[in-house]
Design a protein around this motif. Structure first.
Motif, PDB file in Angstrom:
ATOM      1  N   GLU A 160      20.089  49.028  20.682  1.00  0.00           N
ATOM      2  CA  GLU A 160      19.042  47.996  20.736  1.00  0.00           C
ATOM      3  C   GLU A 160      18.299  47.940  19.361  1.00  0.00           C
ATOM      4  N   ARG A 161      18.057  46.693  18.908  1.00  0.00           N
ATOM      5  CA  ARG A 161      17.193  46.537  17.757  1.00  0.00           C
ATOM      6  C   ARG A 161      16.088  45.609  18.446  1.00  0.00           C
ATOM      7  N   ILE A 162      14.715  46.412  18.213  1.00  0.00           N
ATOM      8  CA  ILE A 162      13.719  45.675  18.617  1.00  0.00           C
ATOM      9  C   ILE A 162      12.695  45.271  17.238  1.00  0.00           C
ATOM     10  N   GLU A 205      23.906  47.334  11.784  1.00  0.00           N
ATOM     11  CA  GLU A 205      25.052  47.044  12.088  1.00  0.00           C
ATOM     12  C   GLU A 205      26.026  48.388  12.575  1.00  0.00           C
ATOM     13  N   THR A 222      19.704  52.540  17.080  1.00  0.00           N
ATOM     14  CA  THR A 222      18.543  52.209  17.904  1.00  0.00           C
ATOM     15  C   THR A 222      17.678  51.865  16.928  1.00  0.00           C
ATOM     16  N   ALA A 240      17.348  41.475  15.314  1.00  0.00           N
ATOM     17  CA  ALA A 240      16.734  41.699  16.358  1.00  0.00           C
ATOM     18  C   ALA A 240      17.542  41.317  17.461  1.00  0.00           C
ATOM     19  N   ASP A 241      17.633  42.207  18.627  1.00  0.00           N
ATOM     20  CA  ASP A 241      18.221  42.070  19.823  1.00  0.00           C
ATOM     21  C   ASP A 241      16.950  41.263  20.740  1.00  0.00           C
ATOM     22  N   ARG A 242      15.863  41.835  20.627  1.00  0.00           N
ATOM     23  CA  ARG A 242      14.361  41.123  21.068  1.00  0.00           C
ATOM     24  C   ARG A 242      13.285  41.379  20.160  1.00  0.00           C
ATOM     25  N   ASP A 293      14.536  37.046  23.298  1.00  0.00           N
ATOM     26  CA  ASP A 293      15.561  37.117  22.538  1.00  0.00           C
ATOM     27  C   ASP A 293      15.137  36.167  21.300  1.00  0.00           C
TER      28      ASP A 293
END
Ligand code: ADP
Ligand code: MG
Length: 247
Positions: A35-37, A191, A195, A210-212, A226
């Protein structure tokens, strides 16, 4: 049910004080593998402190942090294990000025991973190619542009083969024309499935990667959404206000 093994970072009810000043308040944040925050928020809201707590550059006082299932506590064994999983890139690069670019990338592997010099240098060159500056390998940091130095810092972190990368405003010390080359490097990393927690005000990057997106203010997470919701229909008036000031 949440599969615990898919959690990269689990932060629960985290509180931190600097002396009498409470800098983090009841922070809950789970980051799953891959995940990318993106974390944003006003200066002084606790963003750096939060990500520095994840590899214990800062100590928290209450609540819990787990990294890939390992509890962050007073155990040196656990801390070593966590630091093996987590790489960090800072605003001001923090390269060793008296070492060449290649040595900056190789030395940490030799000192803390007991790598042979030849192997460490080979991996250094691999990641310098990845961040597209292999031709700078024998120069000293002072001979490079800010954007190139930051890419060296990213390569150096990757040489330790982390599973999680933390970025603390990696482009905010750069001249505008160098921001893109560093962001491009980070996009490529994203890509590949790394994480990542990225503290940044580069909202184009946030939208793209970002995922979030997490918005912090005064030591609290005000909103985590999101990107679509975050930018177009944020839940909180405080988020809206922040966005209207920076965009
Ligand atoms: P941000 O990264 O969002 O700008 P920081 O985490 O750096 O915020 O800082 C949050 C607050 O904590 C600020 O008010 C800052 O002055 C304070 N602070 C940061 N580091 C320390 C420290 N080592 N000792 C005391 N106060 C600190
Ligand atoms: Mg900061």
């Amino acid at each position: 049910m949440i599969d615990q093994r898919s959690q990269a970072i689990e932060i629960e009810a985290l509180d931190k004080w600097y002396g009498h000043f409470q800098v983090l308040r009841n922070i809950d944040l789970n980051v799953t593998q891959g995940e990318r925050i993106v974390v944003c928020g006003p200066s002084g809201s606790g963003k750096s402190t939060l990500i520095r707590c994840v590899n214990r550059l800062e100590e928290h006082q209450r609540g819990s942090i787990r990294v890939n299932g390992i509890v962050l506590n007073d155990s040196v064994k656990n801390l070593d294990a966590i630091r093996r999983e987590v790489g960090m890139v800072f605003q001001h690069f923090n390269l060793f000025p008296h070492l060449t670019v290649k040595e900056n990338c190789a030395l940490p592997q030799i000192l803390s991973r007991q790598k042979k010099r030849a192997d460490a240098e080979a991996l250094a060159m691999h990641f310098l190619e990845k961040v597209r500056i292999p031709e700078q390998a024998d120069k000293y940091p002072g001979q490079l542009s800010g954007g190139q130095q930051q890419r060296v810092a990213i390569a150096r972190a990757l040489c330790m083969t982390p599973k999680i990368m933390l970025f603390d405003e990696p482009t905010s010390a750069l001249d505008p024309e160098m921001v893109k080359e560093v962001l491009d490097t980070m996009v490529a990393l994203a890509e590949e499935g790394m994480t990542m927690i990225v503290v940044t005000h580069e909202m184009g990057f946030a939208r793209k990667v970002a995922d979030r997106v997490v918005f912090m203010e005064a030591g609290e997470i005000v909103e985590a959404n999101d990107p679509e919701t975050f930018f177009n229909a944020p839940d909180s008036a405080r988020t809206r206000n922040f966005l209207s000031n920076i965009m």
